[in-house]
Scaffold this active site. Structure first.
Site, PDB file in Angstrom:
ATOM      1  N   GLU A  91       0.775  -1.230  -0.067  1.00  0.00           N
ATOM      2  CA  GLU A  91       0.180  -0.031  -0.133  1.00  0.00           C
ATOM      3  C   GLU A  91       0.757   1.174   0.014  1.00  0.00           C
ATOM      4  O   GLU A  91       0.676   2.232  -0.813  1.00  0.00           O
ATOM      5  CB  GLU A  91      -0.890  -0.068   1.353  1.00  0.00           C
ATOM      6  CG  GLU A  91      -1.865  -1.334   1.352  1.00  0.00           C
ATOM      7  CD  GLU A  91      -1.282  -2.530   2.150  1.00  0.00           C
ATOM      8  OE1 GLU A  91      -2.020  -3.197   2.304  1.00  0.00           O
ATOM      9  OE2 GLU A  91       0.050  -2.320   2.349  1.00  0.00           O
ATOM     10  N   CYS A 117      -2.108  -2.714   7.325  1.00  0.00           N
ATOM     11  CA  CYS A 117      -1.704  -2.679   8.640  1.00  0.00           C
ATOM     12  C   CYS A 117      -2.113  -1.575   9.305  1.00  0.00           C
ATOM     13  O   CYS A 117      -2.708  -0.564   8.387  1.00  0.00           O
ATOM     14  CB  CYS A 117      -0.026  -2.811   8.849  1.00  0.00           C
ATOM     15  SG  CYS A 117       0.857  -1.399   8.231  1.00  0.00           S
ATOM     16  N   CYS A 120      -0.623   1.694   7.147  1.00  0.00           N
ATOM     17  CA  CYS A 120      -1.036   1.926   6.050  1.00  0.00           C
ATOM     18  C   CYS A 120      -2.349   2.431   5.888  1.00  0.00           C
ATOM     19  O   CYS A 120      -2.773   3.191   5.108  1.00  0.00           O
ATOM     20  CB  CYS A 120      -0.975   0.411   5.172  1.00  0.00           C
ATOM     21  SG  CYS A 120       0.690   0.094   4.568  1.00  0.00           S
TER      22      CYS A 120
END
Length: 158
Positions: A91, A117, A120
């Protein structure tokens, strides 16, 4: 050219747009150089691909495939101690690629092979990515809280 009386060829069913972009994210993930998990991400707006990213070391640095994984060597569980990883997440690389090439991603959607996560998630929220489609799970409940609070639409795909 077909002649009269020959059966029409049987074609596979046409994928939905969501399936199409997720399949592209899976192909992007094959470029990953991570030893633990291959992740791909595709930023899309108005059914057009804006940028892609996969997880791996920054440009010009040796990949984990070449020098090994510190997190693996230390036995660090997935989803923890991201700062010890030399790689960027898929990402992050998609956002960076868009910025590097001057492509605005405000209002885009992200298709990723795995749930982002928390780091991100915060980046995607600040970039005004409005929806996240993901397939694989990731052990990061904070990311889901960030998306929920920001109003980001989430879609779990097979």
């Amino acid at each position: 050219m077909m002649t009269t009386g020959e059966p029409m060829p049987v074609c596979a069913p046409r994928p939905s747009w969501e399936e199409y972009f997720m399949e592209i994210a899976r192909v992007v993930a094959t470029r990953s150089t991570c030893l633990r998990r291959q992740v791909g991400a595709v930023l899309v707006k108005n059914r057009q691909i804006l940028a892609t990213g996969y997880n791996g070391a920054p440009r010009g640095l040796r990949h984990c495939l070449e020098r090994g994984c510190l997190r693996e060597q230390l036995g660090i569980p997935s989803g923890e101690r991201h700062e010890l990883c030399r790689g960027l997440h898929a990402e992050q690389n998609a956002i960076i690629q868009a910025a590097y090439h001057g492509i605005a991603i405000q209002g885009a959607e992200l298709y990723g092979t795995h749930q982002p996560c928390a780091v991100c998630a915060k980046m995607l929220v600040n970039a005004d990515v409005t929806a996240v489609y993901f397939a694989g799970a990731y052990p990061d409940d904070l990311a889901m809280e960030v998306f929920e609070e920001a109003g980001t639409r989430l879609y779990r795909m097979a």
